[in-house]
Design a protein around this motif. Structure first.
Motif, PDB file in Angstrom:
ATOM      1  N   GLU A 116    -124.713   0.415 -27.099  1.00 42.30           N
ATOM      2  CA  GLU A 116    -124.419  -0.545 -28.167  1.00 42.30           C
ATOM      3  C   GLU A 116    -125.105  -1.887 -27.916  1.00 42.30           C
ATOM      4  OE1 GLU A 116    -120.068   1.072 -29.706  1.00 42.30           O
ATOM      5  OE2 GLU A 116    -120.119  -0.483 -28.154  1.00 42.30           O
ATOM      6  N   LYS A 117    -125.198  -2.272 -26.660  1.00 43.89           N
ATOM      7  CA  LYS A 117    -125.822  -3.551 -26.310  1.00 43.89           C
ATOM      8  C   LYS A 117    -127.320  -3.572 -26.627  1.00 43.89           C
ATOM      9  CE  LYS A 117    -126.224  -6.788 -22.458  1.00 43.89           C
ATOM     10  NZ  LYS A 117    -125.895  -7.043 -21.051  1.00 43.89           N
ATOM     11  N   VAL A 118    -128.007  -2.453 -26.443  1.00 44.50           N
ATOM     12  CA  VAL A 118    -129.453  -2.427 -26.695  1.00 44.50           C
ATOM     13  C   VAL A 118    -129.808  -2.066 -28.141  1.00 44.50           C
ATOM     14  CG1 VAL A 118    -130.021  -1.893 -24.302  1.00 44.50           C
ATOM     15  CG2 VAL A 118    -129.803  -0.029 -25.940  1.00 44.50           C
ATOM     16  N   MET A 119    -128.851  -1.563 -28.902  1.00 47.64           N
ATOM     17  CA  MET A 119    -129.142  -1.130 -30.274  1.00 47.64           C
ATOM     18  C   MET A 119    -129.766  -2.221 -31.145  1.00 47.64           C
ATOM     19  SD  MET A 119    -128.672   2.073 -30.813  1.00 47.64           S
ATOM     20  CE  MET A 119    -128.499   2.171 -32.589  1.00 47.64           C
ATOM     21  N   PRO A 120    -129.328  -3.490 -31.060  1.00 52.03           N
ATOM     22  CA  PRO A 120    -129.943  -4.513 -31.914  1.00 52.03           C
ATOM     23  C   PRO A 120    -131.444  -4.706 -31.660  1.00 52.03           C
ATOM     24  CG  PRO A 120    -127.862  -5.309 -31.027  1.00 52.03           C
ATOM     25  CD  PRO A 120    -128.181  -4.018 -30.335  1.00 52.03           C
ATOM     26  N   LYS A 121    -131.945  -4.247 -30.536  1.00 51.12           N
ATOM     27  CA  LYS A 121    -133.372  -4.389 -30.226  1.00 51.12           C
ATOM     28  C   LYS A 121    -134.227  -3.388 -30.993  1.00 51.12           C
ATOM     29  CE  LYS A 121    -132.409  -6.001 -25.554  1.00 51.12           C
ATOM     30  NZ  LYS A 121    -132.598  -5.767 -24.138  1.00 51.12           N
ATOM     31  N   PHE A 122    -133.593  -2.340 -31.539  1.00 48.59           N
ATOM     32  CA  PHE A 122    -134.333  -1.281 -32.220  1.00 48.59           C
ATOM     33  C   PHE A 122    -134.221  -1.421 -33.730  1.00 48.59           C
ATOM     34  CE2 PHE A 122    -132.668   1.006 -28.296  1.00 48.59           C
ATOM     35  CZ  PHE A 122    -133.790   0.730 -27.549  1.00 48.59           C
ATOM     36  N   ASN A 123    -135.329  -1.294 -34.397  1.00 46.30           N
ATOM     37  CA  ASN A 123    -135.330  -1.341 -35.855  1.00 46.30           C
ATOM     38  C   ASN A 123    -134.709  -0.079 -36.422  1.00 46.30           C
ATOM     39  OD1 ASN A 123    -136.657  -3.834 -35.994  1.00 46.30           O
ATOM     40  ND2 ASN A 123    -138.662  -2.858 -35.824  1.00 46.30           N
ATOM     41  N   VAL A 124    -133.927  -0.255 -37.492  1.00 47.74           N
ATOM     42  CA  VAL A 124    -133.311   0.882 -38.169  1.00 47.74           C
ATOM     43  C   VAL A 124    -134.416   1.844 -38.610  1.00 47.74           C
ATOM     44  CG1 VAL A 124    -131.937   1.594 -40.167  1.00 47.74           C
ATOM     45  CG2 VAL A 124    -131.345  -0.494 -38.923  1.00 47.74           C
ATOM     46  N   GLY A 125    -134.176   3.116 -38.369  1.00 43.43           N
ATOM     47  CA  GLY A 125    -135.141   4.133 -38.770  1.00 43.43           C
ATOM     48  C   GLY A 125    -136.104   4.543 -37.674  1.00 43.43           C
ATOM     49  N   THR A 126    -136.168   3.764 -36.585  1.00 43.98           N
ATOM     50  CA  THR A 126    -137.045   4.151 -35.478  1.00 43.98           C
ATOM     51  C   THR A 126    -136.385   5.244 -34.651  1.00 43.98           C
ATOM     52  OG1 THR A 126    -136.132   2.496 -33.962  1.00 43.98           O
ATOM     53  CG2 THR A 126    -138.026   1.817 -35.329  1.00 43.98           C
ATOM     54  N   SER A 127    -137.209   5.940 -33.894  1.00 43.75           N
ATOM     55  CA  SER A 127    -136.665   7.024 -33.069  1.00 43.75           C
ATOM     56  C   SER A 127    -135.674   6.501 -32.033  1.00 43.75           C
ATOM     57  CB  SER A 127    -137.795   7.804 -32.391  1.00 43.75           C
ATOM     58  OG  SER A 127    -138.560   6.946 -31.563  1.00 43.75           O
ATOM     59  N   GLN A 128    -135.925   5.305 -31.500  1.00 42.96           N
ATOM     60  CA  GLN A 128    -135.012   4.727 -30.518  1.00 42.96           C
ATOM     61  C   GLN A 128    -133.645   4.427 -31.150  1.00 42.96           C
ATOM     62  OE1 GLN A 128    -138.067   3.502 -31.139  1.00 42.96           O
ATOM     63  NE2 GLN A 128    -139.188   3.200 -29.242  1.00 42.96           N
ATOM     64  N   HIS A 129    -133.656   3.921 -32.368  1.00 35.49           N
ATOM     65  CA  HIS A 129    -132.419   3.612 -33.077  1.00 35.49           C
ATOM     66  C   HIS A 129    -131.641   4.894 -33.354  1.00 35.49           C
ATOM     67  CE1 HIS A 129    -129.802   2.372 -36.439  1.00 35.49           C
ATOM     68  NE2 HIS A 129    -129.753   1.225 -35.770  1.00 35.49           N
ATOM     69  N   THR A 130    -132.333   5.903 -33.840  1.00 33.84           N
ATOM     70  CA  THR A 130    -131.694   7.192 -34.125  1.00 33.84           C
ATOM     71  C   THR A 130    -131.122   7.805 -32.856  1.00 33.84           C
ATOM     72  OG1 THR A 130    -133.208   7.539 -35.977  1.00 33.84           O
ATOM     73  CG2 THR A 130    -132.074   9.486 -35.109  1.00 33.84           C
ATOM     74  N   LEU A 131    -131.883   7.752 -31.772  1.00 39.48           N
ATOM     75  CA  LEU A 131    -131.409   8.276 -30.494  1.00 39.48           C
ATOM     76  C   LEU A 131    -130.148   7.544 -30.048  1.00 39.48           C
ATOM     77  CD1 LEU A 131    -131.830  10.065 -27.950  1.00 39.48           C
ATOM     78  CD2 LEU A 131    -133.257   8.225 -27.054  1.00 39.48           C
ATOM     79  N   GLY A 132    -130.143   6.234 -30.188  1.00 37.56           N
ATOM     80  CA  GLY A 132    -128.981   5.440 -29.811  1.00 37.56           C
ATOM     81  C   GLY A 132    -127.741   5.825 -30.601  1.00 37.56           C
ATOM     82  N   ILE A 133    -127.890   5.975 -31.893  1.00 41.09           N
ATOM     83  CA  ILE A 133    -126.764   6.367 -32.750  1.00 41.09           C
ATOM     84  C   ILE A 133    -126.238   7.737 -32.331  1.00 41.09           C
ATOM     85  CG2 ILE A 133    -126.153   7.082 -35.102  1.00 41.09           C
ATOM     86  CD1 ILE A 133    -128.040   4.827 -36.076  1.00 41.09           C
TER      87      ILE A 133
END
Length: 123
Positions: A85-102
């Protein structure tokens, strides 16, 4: 706890991915380091979660876990969720990193809920 088959399958996929990455990473560390012990606990917690999810899906047997093992897994997943949750704001919505985090957060929440459920039965 109302999770669908798709929720459980997605959790298995995310946890297995994390498990594989941890197993690969742990081979590069010395056993005496903090990082090694953290990964070792993660690997145990991932195995526990996979066992409990399989039990939910197939009503298979559950391995025995001591109260201490359950507490460590609860701590591990609680901390892991906070870290993601802490690193999620660093990833743009729709990117693979954001999706992986979710996906990881949801998988870890499922794992945490199942572990807490077992913990409550053993207390």
């Amino acid at each position: 706890m109302d999770y669908t088959l798709d929720d459980y399958n997605a959790a298995i996929y995310a946890i297995t991915s994390s498990l594989n990455k941890s197993q690969k990473a742990i081979t590069k560390l010395k056993e005496t380091t903090f990082q090694y012990r953290l990964l070792e606990q993660g690997i145990k917690s991932y195995h526990m979660a996979l066992n409990l999810i399989q039990h939910e899906l197939e009503q298979s047997s559950i391995d025995f876990y001591s109260s201490e093992e359950l507490d460590r897994a609860i701590d591990f997943y609680s901390t892991s969720i906070q870290r993601v949750e802490k690193v999620m704001p660093k990833f743009n919505v729709g990117t693979s990193q954001h999706t992986l985090g979710i996906r990881r957060i949801k998988a870890f929440e499922i794992a945490l809920e199942l572990i807490n459920q077992i913990k409550n039965l053993t207390d």
